[in-house]
Design a protein around this motif. Sequence first.
Motif, PDB file in Angstrom:
ATOM      1  N   GLY A 174       0.799  -1.213   0.000  1.00  0.00           N
ATOM      2  CA  GLY A 174       0.000   0.000   0.000  1.00  0.00           C
ATOM      3  C   GLY A 174       0.832   1.263   0.000  1.00  0.00           C
ATOM      4  O   GLY A 174       2.046   1.248   0.266  1.00  0.00           O
ATOM      5  N   ASP A 175       0.167   2.394  -0.310  1.00  0.00           N
ATOM      6  CA  ASP A 175       0.812   3.704  -0.354  1.00  0.00           C
ATOM      7  C   ASP A 175       0.721   4.442   0.978  1.00  0.00           C
ATOM      8  O   ASP A 175       1.614   5.194   1.345  1.00  0.00           O
ATOM      9  N   PHE A 176      -0.374   4.276   1.707  1.00  0.00           N
ATOM     10  CA  PHE A 176      -0.520   4.854   3.044  1.00  0.00           C
ATOM     11  C   PHE A 176      -1.745   4.232   3.704  1.00  0.00           C
ATOM     12  O   PHE A 176      -2.495   3.505   3.071  1.00  0.00           O
ATOM     13  N   PHE A 177      -1.902   4.478   5.005  1.00  0.00           N
ATOM     14  CA  PHE A 177      -3.121   4.012   5.670  1.00  0.00           C
ATOM     15  C   PHE A 177      -3.812   5.187   6.354  1.00  0.00           C
ATOM     16  O   PHE A 177      -3.218   6.230   6.595  1.00  0.00           O
ATOM     17  N   VAL A 178      -5.125   5.001   6.635  1.00  0.00           N
ATOM     18  CA  VAL A 178      -5.948   6.041   7.255  1.00  0.00           C
ATOM     19  C   VAL A 178      -6.481   5.506   8.574  1.00  0.00           C
ATOM     20  O   VAL A 178      -7.007   4.391   8.638  1.00  0.00           O
ATOM     21  N   ALA A 179      -6.325   6.292   9.660  1.00  0.00           N
ATOM     22  CA  ALA A 179      -6.803   5.863  10.983  1.00  0.00           C
ATOM     23  C   ALA A 179      -7.100   7.095  11.828  1.00  0.00           C
ATOM     24  O   ALA A 179      -6.659   8.205  11.519  1.00  0.00           O
ATOM     25  N   SER A 180      -7.865   6.877  12.909  1.00  0.00           N
ATOM     26  CA  SER A 180      -8.162   7.962  13.843  1.00  0.00           C
ATOM     27  C   SER A 180      -6.929   8.262  14.682  1.00  0.00           C
ATOM     28  O   SER A 180      -6.049   7.412  14.869  1.00  0.00           O
ATOM     29  N   LEU A 181      -6.874   9.504  15.229  1.00  0.00           N
ATOM     30  CA  LEU A 181      -5.716   9.896  16.029  1.00  0.00           C
ATOM     31  C   LEU A 181      -5.526   9.001  17.252  1.00  0.00           C
ATOM     32  O   LEU A 181      -4.381   8.599  17.542  1.00  0.00           O
ATOM     33  N   PRO A 182      -6.593   8.651  18.029  1.00  0.00           N
ATOM     34  CA  PRO A 182      -6.373   7.731  19.172  1.00  0.00           C
ATOM     35  C   PRO A 182      -5.763   6.405  18.748  1.00  0.00           C
ATOM     36  O   PRO A 182      -4.904   5.863  19.437  1.00  0.00           O
TER      37      PRO A 182
END
Length: 632
Positions: A172-180
């Motif tokens: 993958g190129d990047f991942f997305v997640a919440s700050l916590p």
Amino acid sequence: MKHLIILIFILLSAAVYAQDSCNITYGLRVDPYKPYEWIDDNGVPHGMNVDLLKQMAKKAGCTYTITPGERDELLYKLKNNEITMMSISPIPEADQFAAYIEQSVVIYRYAVNRIDDPPIESMEDWRGKTVLFMKGSYTDSYLQKHKDEYNLNLISYQNHIDMVEDYLAGRGDFFVASLPSILNLPKHYEIKICGFPIIPTIYGFAMNKTNSALYARLNDAMEELKASGDYFEIMKKWSRSKDTPLWHKYMIHIVLTVVLTILLMLLWNKSLHMRVHQKTASLNTLTGLLQMLLDVLPEQIYLINSNGMPVWSNAASSNANFKIELISNEIEQAIVTNKSFETKLFLDNTETWEVSGIILEKGSEPLLIVASNITEKVRQRDELLVLDRMTALGNMAANIAHEINNPAGLIMHNIDFLQKLSNDIHKNLETPDPSRRFAGLSWIDARQEEISAHTIITENILRIINTVNDLKTFSKKRDDAYALVDLKLILNDSVRFVGYFVKSFTRNFTCRIDEPVAPVRGHAQHIEQIIINLIQNACYALTDSEQAITCSLSESEDGKYVVFSIEDEGCGMSPEVKQKAFESFYTTRKNGTGLGLSIVASIVKEHWGHYILDSEEGEGTRVRIFFPKETL
């Protein structure tokens, strides 16, 4: 009768016990989600959600237990009522069964990539990229929605550790997640957060919609927490997790920078000014982020100075019907007495607003106002309460029907036996003596009265049985075995059925049918119930037996509907009564149940029709029912 009294006592006792008993089973995620909720090495739960749960349970007079579990496992348990409540962001999967307790907490997501990779500055940098994310999360819903727009290749995971390790391994190129979620990853991972926060969403407690009574109770408890200020104290406490490592990483650099700046201040005055400018820009950025956070909230928020005037407000405050001037008296009183307040406002456009005034102990602006539009929440709560009442009514009706139908059946059986016996006696009896009297009447008159009495008793016993059965099926779904029906026949049968009833209220009852009248698709018995209920309501509205009731059946001017109309010259309705006339359990009659017009509205809707109510106080009432016409 004895059995009925015992049954009612048992039902009331059970209802009181159910209302008083209150236990919350809270599902807490086993994977850490700091600062909102996590379990330490000793098995002790911590976090903002845990503190809110404790205070909310205390306000509601409830006990609570905490059940750990994986997120998907807890969602399944919430759907099946195995737990009472959990904390999630709204997602389509849960919206089907979940009702949310508003907490006004907004969680943002971030794009995260490797240390050596170029930064991701905006959504335009996402195009054509392979993105990793958590399955079933709010991020999942958002990415699926925008997948085609940005030509994304999506890969989902069940937990954050597997996702990040696969990503660092080159997937993958990047991942997305919440700050916590990002802050709770192991510190040795070589990753960085890119750009500004994205994908804001409300986060908070969720319950199963079927648990309506406890939902209303906990909603009230949350509102009390906000009004008392306890909610904001908890928010302030957990605004940054105690073990968040970010400040550790930069503290030494900040201290060294400040010391170096002081030592070189006289020599590098120009450089100092540049640094001050940079700090100001950073502060403005933080202020902008805070403003953006508050502008996302649906609540209207005002900061009030000591003169009672607003000095700041969020974006929602300029786009709603609520105006701060509506509570000027409450604001003045709060500033004078230094006490918080809470009130509800009912605006002319039927909106309901809940307003909290919270005293701030520091600063030149002593009062914070939070105004929430709770119109939809009140409507949903009322619908849930009505559903509960109708279900309870159905259960009670079933028991009442059992108690009434059995003796009614015995009466019918014995009446038939007495009729047969009387007929046989009459056939075998020789010509009676005309001088003999039977119950004070001649034989012929007595015989006629006997036949009439049998008919009246039979009809009225059947009426009792049918009425009880109608009440028994009131809260159940009516069958939808519809067919083409003739409204003319239904109207004539209905008028004959209530003829005896109408005569006791008016001497001026007319019924008109304007031919031709096309057939409609519907259920004859249900349509008959509409007509009978409306005729009975018209009778109750009369104040004099000379006042008239007029029924008519015709086709609408546009030719699309068959219209049943009933008009009376009775007392009419005030605007307030007219607005609530078709609501369940609302009645102005002393012994009324408030079910008649509610049933009418429900049946009309099931027949794809609509109704129009015209009424003025003292001028009478007209109700028109529009049934879609169906041609043969």
